[in-house]
Design an enzyme around this catalytic site. Structure first.
Site, PDB file in Angstrom:
ATOM      1  N   ASP A  90      61.079   9.625  96.751  1.00  0.00           N
ATOM      2  CA  ASP A  90      61.727   8.736  96.046  1.00  0.00           C
ATOM      3  C   ASP A  90      60.783   7.795  95.190  1.00  0.00           C
ATOM      4  O   ASP A  90      61.555   6.914  94.391  1.00  0.00           O
ATOM      5  CB  ASP A  90      62.028   7.834  97.431  1.00  0.00           C
ATOM      6  CG  ASP A  90      63.306   8.506  98.322  1.00  0.00           C
ATOM      7  OD1 ASP A  90      62.769   8.688  99.368  1.00  0.00           O
ATOM      8  OD2 ASP A  90      64.022   8.941  97.826  1.00  0.00           O
ATOM      9  N   HIS A 119      54.884   9.249 104.574  1.00  0.00           N
ATOM     10  CA  HIS A 119      56.118  10.238 104.879  1.00  0.00           C
ATOM     11  C   HIS A 119      55.612  10.669 106.243  1.00  0.00           C
ATOM     12  O   HIS A 119      54.331  10.728 106.713  1.00  0.00           O
ATOM     13  CB  HIS A 119      55.973  11.541 104.009  1.00  0.00           C
ATOM     14  CG  HIS A 119      57.224  12.425 104.098  1.00  0.00           C
ATOM     15  ND1 HIS A 119      57.478  13.211 105.110  1.00  0.00           N
ATOM     16  CD2 HIS A 119      58.274  12.493 103.384  1.00  0.00           C
ATOM     17  CE1 HIS A 119      58.489  13.884 104.865  1.00  0.00           C
ATOM     18  NE2 HIS A 119      59.082  13.242 103.872  1.00  0.00           N
TER      19      HIS A 119
END
Ligand code: SDX
Length: 390
Positions: A328, A271
């Site tokens: 996700d 991320h």
């Protein structure tokens, strides 16, 4: 979030850099919507209440929530022409392409709600978009599987009716229905906003030119579609299926990821902001275990995901680069257990992110310091040279 931040004028003038909506501490793995920790909202709130909070800045009282819900349910139907337009697309077109197109055409079907300078039109567009996106998503899915689209049923709740319009009813076993509705509601809460991510920044950039809410959100849908962003939830499932089909050899897959030549990423990991465990991923992992435990057989892809996570988090290649599961990584196994095909996963992400996109577009509209987005560049091309004419 803890003290006054002084921005230099240049920085402050980039409207996309200032917002009161969401606070993230990437090192500590903290996420708050309008100051409320995501963990508390996940445990006690609903997607409609969180949508109202994210858009209007405060939790609604019971009367405000009731009116908000009624407005959304009363506007859930689609114009026949929009349904006909969706029917005209190729059956195998990706749902995100259709979703972006349908959102953009709302500027045509609701042309009296496109002026960003008119607060009444902005409030109307906000309701229309929130109300119709689930119906559009369900229509797109039903077409993709060759089933007739269903009209909204305003006697049902927002999330429950979305699942009914999609699957033509739920599992029939009411306890499982309730669990799926709660799971969908929680997943939408966890996706509702995330500060200046790629798609939200896109909505702000497009909206900074005073483009309509529909055109700005349509651009956001297209940005979310990319596999490095919202498309990652679909890519994670495809990655798990690839590993399964190769015999479930997690070690070989991770070795391939670590081999830069292979240009293979561990999808659902890493991320730009979180250099710690994504707090949303913790919530989703727990929800996945709760749902999949009910299945007669263990879910092979969930088991594979758990093994993949454990191996990666024990491997310095990933921990040294601060690569942890993101939002996700586990969401797709839940969507799959509910019956959604992988092609619909990013549409579900968009349904959740819609209140965030709307909130940021509205916030920028009201910001007196907001100016049209106009990033500068570092020129690395030729120095001046003459046109010889030869
Ligand atoms: C979302 O911004 C948001 O808030 C987004 C989001 C939201 O709610 O809106 O949180 C939603 O988009 C989540 C992310 C979904 N995408 C994926 O899961 C795709 C896989 N992840 C990566 O592609 C990547 O981690 C990104 C795109 C998410 C972040 O990329 P960065 O910050 O540009 O990471 P980087 O390229 O700077 O990585 C640093 C290092 C590099 O290695 P070195 O060059 O230092 O050797 O880590 C490596 C990268 O190669 N790396 C990965 C990796 N992600 C980064 N290596 C293997 N697998 C990965 N997933």
């Amino acid at each position: 979030a803890t003290g006054k931040v002084t921005l230099d004028p240049g920085f402050a003038n980039t409207a996309a850099c200032q917002s009161k909506i969401t606070y993230i501490d990437g090192e500590a793995g903290i996420l708050r919507y309008r100051g409320y920790p995501i963990e508390e909202l996940a445990a006690h709130s609903s997607f409609l209440e969180v949508s109202y909070l994210v858009i209007h800045g405060e939790l609604p009282d019971s009367g405000q929530l009731k009116e908000f819900s009624e407005q959304l349910r009363a506007n859930a139907a689609l114009p026949a022409e929009m349904r006909a337009m969706l029917d005209a697309f190729p059956r195998d077109a990706h749902p995100m392409t259709l979703l972006a197109s349908a959102v953009n055409t709302m500027a045509a079907f609701y042309a009296d709600t496109v002026d960003p300078k008119d607060s009444e039109q902005v409030d109307r567009a906000t309701i229309l978009l929130l109300a119709k996106l689930p119906t559009i998503a369900a229509h797109i899915y039903r077409n993709s599987v060759g089933q007739p689209p269903l009209e909204p049923d305003d006697s049902l709740g927002y999330v429950e009716d979305f699942l009914r319009m999609t699957f033509g009813g739920l599992s029939g076993e009411s306890e499982l229905d309730a669990l799926f509705v709660r799971a969908m509601d929680l997943l939408l809460i966890l996706h509702a906003d995330h500060e200046q991510n790629c798609s939200t920044a896109t909505v702000r950039v497009v909206g900074s030119s005073q483009a309509s809410l529909y055109g700005s959100v349509s651009a956001g849908v297209n940005a979310l579609f990319g596999p490095l962003h919202g498309g990652a939830n679909q890519a994670v499932l495809e990655m798990l299926e690839e590993i399964r089909d190769l015999g479930g050899d997690v070690d070989s897959y991770l070795a391939k990821v670590k081999d830069k030549e292979s240009k293979t990423r561990l999808m659902g990991f890493g991320h730009r902001v979180y250099k710690n465990y994504d707090p949303r991923s913790k919530e989703i992992k727990g929800l996945a275990a709760q749902i999949l435990d009910r299945q007669a057989e263990p879910d092979e892809l969930f088991e594979l995901a758990l093994r993949l996570e454990a191996k990666a988090l024990a491997d310095p290649y990933f921990t040294d680069r601060k690569l942890y599961p993101n939002v996700d990584f586990y969401s797709g196994v839940i969507y799959r257990a509910m019956g959604f095909p992988t092609s619909m996963f990013t549409v579900l992400f968009a349904l959740g992110r819609l209140p965030g996109w709307i909130a940021h577009w509205r916030e920028q509209r009201l910001d007196p310091a907001a100016r049209i987005a106009r990033p500068r560049q570092l020129y690395t091309g030729h120095a001046k040279r003459s046109y010889s004419g030869s």
